[in-house]
Design an enzyme around this catalytic site. Structure first.
Site, PDB file in Angstrom:
ATOM      1  N   SER A  79      20.834  34.963  63.768  1.00  7.44           N
ATOM      2  CA  SER A  79      20.654  35.617  63.068  1.00  7.44           C
ATOM      3  C   SER A  79      20.718  36.201  62.590  1.00  7.44           C
ATOM      4  CB  SER A  79      21.668  34.423  62.642  1.00  7.44           C
ATOM      5  OG  SER A  79      21.536  34.609  61.252  1.00  7.44           O
ATOM      6  N   ARG A 124      33.880  27.983  58.147  1.00 11.78           N
ATOM      7  CA  ARG A 124      33.928  28.706  56.379  1.00 11.78           C
ATOM      8  C   ARG A 124      33.935  29.698  55.530  1.00 11.78           C
ATOM      9  NH1 ARG A 124      28.212  26.394  56.878  1.00 11.78           N
ATOM     10  NH2 ARG A 124      26.952  27.639  55.446  1.00 11.78           N
ATOM     11  N   THR A 127      29.917  40.209  63.671  1.00 13.38           N
ATOM     12  CA  THR A 127      30.709  39.012  62.964  1.00 13.38           C
ATOM     13  C   THR A 127      31.423  39.550  62.162  1.00 13.38           C
ATOM     14  OG1 THR A 127      28.908  37.211  63.110  1.00 13.38           O
ATOM     15  CG2 THR A 127      30.879  37.214  61.697  1.00 13.38           C
ATOM     16  N   TYR A 139      25.426  41.041  60.839  1.00 16.25           N
ATOM     17  CA  TYR A 139      26.686  41.083  59.750  1.00 16.25           C
ATOM     18  C   TYR A 139      26.287  42.925  59.554  1.00 16.25           C
ATOM     19  CZ  TYR A 139      26.929  36.530  58.965  1.00 16.25           C
ATOM     20  OH  TYR A 139      27.328  34.906  59.346  1.00 16.25           O
ATOM     21  N   PRO A 198      24.836  31.759  66.156  1.00 13.30           N
ATOM     22  CA  PRO A 198      23.957  32.253  65.249  1.00 13.30           C
ATOM     23  C   PRO A 198      24.301  31.566  64.256  1.00 13.30           C
ATOM     24  CG  PRO A 198      25.872  33.543  65.455  1.00 13.30           C
ATOM     25  CD  PRO A 198      26.517  32.913  66.686  1.00 13.30           C
ATOM     26  N   ILE A 218      32.814  22.145  68.614  1.00 13.34           N
ATOM     27  CA  ILE A 218      32.283  21.060  70.746  1.00 13.34           C
ATOM     28  C   ILE A 218      31.187  19.996  69.805  1.00 13.34           C
ATOM     29  CG2 ILE A 218      31.202  22.668  72.756  1.00 13.34           C
ATOM     30  CD1 ILE A 218      33.647  23.558  72.166  1.00 13.34           C
ATOM     31  N   ARG A 219      31.715  19.152  70.774  1.00 11.48           N
ATOM     32  CA  ARG A 219      30.848  18.044  70.804  1.00 11.48           C
ATOM     33  C   ARG A 219      30.515  16.960  72.038  1.00 11.48           C
ATOM     34  NH1 ARG A 219      30.462  21.463  67.018  1.00 11.48           N
ATOM     35  NH2 ARG A 219      30.692  21.003  64.442  1.00 11.48           N
ATOM     36  N   TYR A 252      24.384  22.777  52.723  1.00 13.33           N
ATOM     37  CA  TYR A 252      24.684  24.523  53.266  1.00 13.33           C
ATOM     38  C   TYR A 252      25.546  24.339  54.657  1.00 13.33           C
ATOM     39  CZ  TYR A 252      23.627  28.809  55.101  1.00 13.33           C
ATOM     40  OH  TYR A 252      23.999  29.921  55.136  1.00 13.33           O
ATOM     41  N   GLY A 268      33.343  26.120  67.336  1.00 15.35           N
ATOM     42  CA  GLY A 268      33.740  25.466  66.561  1.00 15.35           C
ATOM     43  C   GLY A 268      33.940  23.915  67.136  1.00 15.35           C
ATOM     44  N   ARG A 298      26.232  23.941  64.381  1.00 20.59           N
ATOM     45  CA  ARG A 298      25.614  22.894  63.574  1.00 20.59           C
ATOM     46  C   ARG A 298      24.759  21.309  64.645  1.00 20.59           C
ATOM     47  NH1 ARG A 298      30.924  23.662  61.176  1.00 20.59           N
ATOM     48  NH2 ARG A 298      30.779  24.340  59.511  1.00 20.59           N
TER      49      ARG A 298
HETATM   50  C1  LIG Z   1      25.159  26.749  58.079  1.00 24.56           C
HETATM   51  C2  LIG Z   1      25.654  27.668  58.803  1.00 24.56           C
HETATM   52  C3  LIG Z   1      25.418  28.981  58.916  1.00 24.56           C
HETATM   53  C4  LIG Z   1      25.782  30.326  60.252  1.00 24.56           C
HETATM   54  N1  LIG Z   1      25.577  30.829  59.477  1.00 24.56           N
HETATM   55  C5  LIG Z   1      26.168  31.981  60.517  1.00 24.56           C
HETATM   56  C6  LIG Z   1      25.985  33.813  60.464  1.00 24.56           C
HETATM   57  O1  LIG Z   1      24.471  33.586  59.867  1.00 24.56           O
HETATM   58  N2  LIG Z   1      25.982  34.381  61.396  1.00 24.56           N
HETATM   59  C7  LIG Z   1      27.201  33.918  62.210  1.00 24.56           C
HETATM   60  O2  LIG Z   1      27.777  34.937  63.104  1.00 24.56           O
HETATM   61  N3  LIG Z   1      27.887  32.899  61.687  1.00 24.56           N
HETATM   62  C8  LIG Z   1      27.181  31.833  61.063  1.00 24.56           C
HETATM   63  N4  LIG Z   1      27.894  30.734  61.249  1.00 24.56           N
HETATM   64  C9  LIG Z   1      28.894  29.803  61.963  1.00 24.56           C
HETATM   65  C10 LIG Z   1      28.596  30.032  63.941  1.00 24.56           C
HETATM   66  O3  LIG Z   1      28.052  30.751  64.357  1.00 24.56           O
HETATM   67  C11 LIG Z   1      29.494  29.240  64.317  1.00 24.56           C
HETATM   68  O4  LIG Z   1      30.873  30.153  64.551  1.00 24.56           O
HETATM   69  C12 LIG Z   1      30.436  27.410  64.089  1.00 24.56           C
HETATM   70  O5  LIG Z   1      28.800  27.263  63.096  1.00 24.56           O
HETATM   71  C13 LIG Z   1      30.589  26.814  65.543  1.00 24.56           C
HETATM   72  O6  LIG Z   1      31.593  25.732  64.850  1.00 24.56           O
HETATM   73  P1  LIG Z   1      30.401  24.270  64.720  1.00 24.56           P
HETATM   74  O7  LIG Z   1      29.264  24.493  63.925  1.00 24.56           O
HETATM   75  O8  LIG Z   1      31.500  23.426  64.563  1.00 24.56           O
HETATM   76  O9  LIG Z   1      30.348  24.225  65.676  1.00 24.56           O
HETATM   77  C14 LIG Z   1      27.393  29.259  60.969  1.00 24.56           C
HETATM   78  C15 LIG Z   1      27.932  28.374  60.779  1.00 24.56           C
HETATM   79  C16 LIG Z   1      26.813  27.072  59.864  1.00 24.56           C
HETATM   80  C17 LIG Z   1      27.300  25.819  59.927  1.00 24.56           C
END
Ligand SMILES: Cc1cc2nc3c(=O)[nH]c(=O)nc-3n(C[C@H](O)[C@H](O)[C@H](O)COP(=O)(O)O)c2cc1C
Length: 362
Positions: free
Chosen positions: A112, A259, A162, A136, A83, A290-291, A30, A288, A311
């Site tokens: 979140s 995602r 979002t 949301y 978030p 950034i590591r 997940y 997105g 992540r």
């Molecule tokens: C497991 C997971 C859950 C996420 N849940 C939300 C969320 O609840 N609300 C939201 O706006 N973005 C959510 N995101 C997106 C993140 O806010 C973010 O855009 C994204 O993880 C950034 O990329 P990165 O994981 O490569 O750093 C989620 C991402 C992941 C990986």
């Protein structure tokens, strides 16, 4: 001589594999997974690494100041926590652990809507830290309104709306695993919403409960809160300008960590055009893939005011709770400081677009 007290050098790339055996397969998938073929998930990371920098010399970079403000909130560095839903699947202290790490690091946690701890409880447990609330937008407007009001009265300093989830992307890993929240966890902000008693409802929750957000929704939200608003999930200059026109203070360039639409462009590849379109009319943030500290410099040079990490915070949380998230943030701080110095910059303002190398047409 090595200082035995010094933190162990850590590469954020390694964290995912360290965290993997600590998590249930369905939880790991997940957190780690993307949509469809996961092409956008992979490209998010790769796109930053394709960008080459032109460091400056002849600057005294002995001391560096990473601090900045983002939508009026002061932070010690331009790295925020994105978030992310369901921290309780990574660690028993869930969002409380993450929030306390963010507070100690003096940066912002974006909480979140789908947290496992109620937003009020996160605020009470970590009073010193700055928090923004990720909204949301629900089909149910009264529920939406109450989330915003609760965040406002609990001291959250901004609302992040979002907008890239009119439907959830196809998460093949979750389908394969029949992903459901474990029985001990719930969507704490939303009473009466799905619990583990009805996992199939959880899988469908987003698709049925989330609104397909329009600009009218943003205008309505603008009218019900005095907090600054950031719109998350924008990849195009025209959409960014539309956000500002209806009163948002910031846009977050994001494809939801790969995602949502599989095949959507990597955020690094559209950041400059979105920043150019926004100009001085608002702030641009990005997430997105950034590591590393070098990725932070790349993002700032392409026009971002700050970045968010998704992540890596989850992997830190799974590995060592609040201390693990703190290590992730401090690692990024150390790397970003060094990247500033090696690029020839002392402040965020000195990370400018001329640091980006573009191949000449010759
Ligand atoms: C497991 C997971 C859950 C996420 N849940 C939300 C969320 O609840 N609300 C939201 O706006 N973005 C959510 N995101 C997106 C993140 O806010 C973010 O855009 C994204 O993880 C950034 O990329 P990165 O994981 O490569 O750093 C989620 C991402 C992941 C990986």
């Amino acid at each position: 001589m090595n200082d035995p007290e010094a933190p162990i050098a850590l590469d954020l790339d390694d964290l995912q594999e360290i965290a993997r055996p600590l998590l249930e397969t369905s939880a790991f998938d997940y957190f780690a997974g993307g949509s469809g073929t996961e092409s956008t998930l992979r490209d998010n990371v790769d796109a930053w690494r394709r960008i080459r920098l032109r460091p400056r010399v002849f600057r005294d970079v002995t001391s560096v100041d990473l601090s900045t403000t983002v939508m009026g909130t002061t932070v010690s560095m331009p790295v925020l926590l994105a978030p992310v839903a369901y921290h309780g699947m990574a660690h028993e202290h869930a969002e409380i652990a993450t929030a306390s790490a963010a507070a100690l690091a003096d940066t912002i946690m974006v909480v979140s809507t789908l947290a496992n701890v109620a937003l009020e409880d996160i605020a009470t447990a970590t009073p010193g830290g700055s928090k923004w609330f990720q909204l949301y937008v629900h089909v149910d407007r009264e529920l939406t309104r109450s989330l915003v009001q609760r965040a406002e009265s609990s001291g959250y300093e901004a609302i992040v709306i979002t907008v890239d989830t009119p439907k959830l992307g196809q998460r093949r890993r979750d389908e394969r695993n029949r992903f459901a929240l474990p029985p001990n966890l719930r969507i704490a902000n939303i009473a009466g919403r799905p619990t583990a008693a009805d996992p199939s409802e959880i899988a469908n929750y987003a698709s049925s409960a989330f609104a397909s957000v329009t600009l009218e929704d943003i205008e309505w939200l603008r009218s019900i809160t005095s907090l600054p608003i950031a719109i998350k999930g924008v990849l195009r200059p025209d959409d960014a300008q539309a956000c500002l026109a209806v009163g948002a203070q910031a846009v977050i360039v994001s494809n939801h960590g790969g995602r949502q639409l599989d095949g959507a462009v990597a955020t690094a590849d559209v950041l400059a055009e979105v920043s150019d379109a926004v100009g001085d009319a608002g702030e641009v943030l990005v997430d997105g893939g950034i590591r590393s500290g070098t990725d932070v410099v790349r993002a700032l040079a392409l026009g971002a005011r700050a970045v968010l990490i998704g992540r890596p915070q989850v992997w830190g949380l799974a590995i060592d709770g609040a201390a693990g998230v703190r290590t992730v943030l401090e690692t990024l701080r150390t790397e970003t400081t060094l990247a500033f110095q090696l690029a020839g910059a002392r402040t965020n303002a000195e990370i400018t677009s001329d640091l980006i190398w573009a191949p000449s047409s010759r």
